[in-house]
Design an enzyme around this catalytic site. Structure first.
Site, PDB file in Angstrom:
ATOM      1  N   GLY A 208       0.844  -1.212   0.000  1.00 55.21           N
ATOM      2  CA  GLY A 208       0.000   0.000   0.000  1.00 55.21           C
ATOM      3  C   GLY A 208       0.865   1.243   0.000  1.00 55.21           C
ATOM      4  N   ASN A 209       0.274   2.369   0.287  1.00 53.60           N
ATOM      5  CA  ASN A 209       1.052   3.607   0.411  1.00 53.60           C
ATOM      6  C   ASN A 209       0.404   4.510   1.454  1.00 53.60           C
ATOM      7  OD1 ASN A 209      -0.862   5.495  -0.978  1.00 53.60           O
ATOM      8  ND2 ASN A 209      -0.491   4.053  -2.659  1.00 53.60           N
ATOM      9  N   HIS A 210       1.049   5.641   1.735  1.00 52.14           N
ATOM     10  CA  HIS A 210       0.619   6.491   2.854  1.00 52.14           C
ATOM     11  C   HIS A 210      -0.510   7.455   2.520  1.00 52.14           C
ATOM     12  CE1 HIS A 210       3.584   5.094   5.612  1.00 52.14           C
ATOM     13  NE2 HIS A 210       4.581   5.358   4.779  1.00 52.14           N
ATOM     14  N   ALA A 275      -3.792   7.755  -5.083  1.00 55.21           N
ATOM     15  CA  ALA A 275      -2.411   7.281  -5.216  1.00 55.21           C
ATOM     16  C   ALA A 275      -2.489   5.803  -5.581  1.00 55.21           C
ATOM     17  CB  ALA A 275      -1.665   7.485  -3.910  1.00 55.21           C
TER      18      ALA A 275
END
Ligand code: CTP
Length: 398
Positions: A208-210, A275
């Site tokens: 995943g990402n932030h 994102a």
């Protein structure tokens, strides 16, 4: 639509004044701040106490209240109002509105006000049909006021015909729809993506990402506030929209791609702020991967670039807006993305800028349009950044 709106309700001398109590109640319930002005004749039909209690504000009946010595400034009241609704409007007040007579506080406020004015007449059927009334109605319409037409039915006189004040619920619905139609994005179907995507490795792990989703949700909320019909496609996030919109929750880049494709054809404007993961595991283990070896390699493959795919199929009339999150040579990369993905606007976030980025409540953006003209903005709250983005999009649809 009526939330936090400052509304002056004018109530004239008509038996239909009893309906204004319900109207005040509905307006307050819809979140409006309501101040009531009763004409001297209106006060014979309904008491100021009833309307003051329901509106939670003092009721104005004249310029000067003898008991309290309070002077009601008609100019201030007129400027305070976001809209004025006169319901019921008697034939007498209608004539005053048409000719500019201001012999009471309500008509003086009407003449001082700069906001939209809605007039809901109520009178007996022959008064309503009279040439003079017809002329007054056309005259006040020509001044830019809006008439909420009376209805047919049994009248206080016992006669049957046109002249009954529109029902309070209908007046509120009329005001809401009229405000909505005046909003800059009214009639525009908009798709916004927000948040991260999660790419499964096995049943318990993912890449995943932030991304918090804050920026995309702020954009979706602002567009909805400005009258757009918004579909928000959200990756896994704790964010909640504050405005009415349609929300589709997705997890992976593939889910987001499928949701976007299913909505895109019907949309006028698309803003891709999600994102989206660029890579995903080539295979997803159906069982939890055990830590049997000292090293473990994941083979990744590219996800579909959703924005680029939409850029390939978009029509002349569709507006496509993408983000570019960069750490170096920012402006050139952003402009290259605009051209390569066939965008109308690209919004650059540089991670080198203080106050820009994923989790914070602020952002700093630079926008490039198709002619590669640059507009740079200061660090602002994400809600204010959303406003700037909407203003830039508005330039494209006006
Ligand atoms: N985007 C997308 N689908 C992907 C990847 C990105 O729709 N699979 C969209 C994002 O929502 C954003 C834009 O493309 O609007 C740019 O994303 P960004 O991560 O800055 O750039 P990439 O195109 O992925 O290129 P790179 O990672 O090489 O900078």
């Amino acid at each position: 639509m009526l939330k936090n709106k400052n509304i002056i309700l004018g109530v004239c001398g008509s038996i239909a004044a009893y309906k204004s109590a319900i109207l005040v109640r509905l307006l307050v319930k819809a979140g409006a701040n309501v101040k009531v002005i009763l004409t001297p004749d209106g006060a014979n039909f309904i008491t100021p106490l009833t309307l003051a209690t329901l509106s939670k504000n003092p009721v104005y009946t004249q310029y000067f209240e003898e008991e309290t010595g309070v002077w009601s400034n008609h100019v201030e009241l007129g400027l305070w109002a976001d809209l004025i609704i006169i319901a019921p409007t008697s034939a007498n007040t209608l004539a005053k509105l048409a000719t500019g007579i201001c012999d009471n506080l309500l008509t003086a406020v009407y003449l001082s006000a700069k906001c939209p004015v809605y007039v809901a007449p109520a009178m007996d059927l022959d008064m309503w049909k009279h040439e003079t009334t017809r002329g007054n109605i056309s005259k006040i319409k020509s001044f830019g006021n809006t008439i909420i037409a009376p209805q047919s039915g049994e009248l206080a006189s016992g006669l049957y015909g046109e002249g009954r004040l529109a029902e309070p619920e209908e007046i509120v619905a009329f005001l809401e729809s009229s405000i909505k139609k005046g909003l800059p994005f009214y009639g525009q179907k908009v798709m916004v993506t927000a948040g991260p995507t999660y790419e499964a490795i096995d049943p318990v792990r993912f890449i995943g990402n932030h991304s918090s989703g804050k920026m995309g949700f702020a954009i979706a909320d602002e567009l909805s506030r400005l009258g757009a019909d918004v579909t928000l496609i959200a990756g896994p996030t704790a964010q909640k929209a504050t405005e009415p919109l349609k929300r589709i929750d997705v997890v992976s880049a593939k889910d987001m791609f499928e949701a976007c494709i299913s909505v895109f054809q019907e949309t006028d404007i698309t803003i891709m702020s999600a994102a989206v993961a660029d890579y995903k595991p080539k295979t997803v283990s159906t069982q939890k991967i055990k830590k049997n070896n000292s090293e473990f390699n994941l083979e990744l493959e590219k996800t579909t670039d959703i924005l680029a795919s939409l850029g390939m199929v978009k029509t002349q009339n569709q507006i496509l807006v993408g983000f570019a999150l960069e750490t170096n040579d920012e402006e050139n990369y952003a402009k290259a993305k605009l051209v390569k993905k066939n965008l109308d606007l690209v919004i650059l976030n540089s991670l080198n800028d203080k106050g820009a980025g994923f989790k914070s409540d602020t952002n700093k953006i630079t926008i490039f349009n198709k002619a590669l003209q640059k507009t740079a903005f200061d660090v602002k709250s994400k809600a204010d950044v959303a406003k700037d983005i909407c203003n830039e999009i508005l330039k494209l649809i006006k």
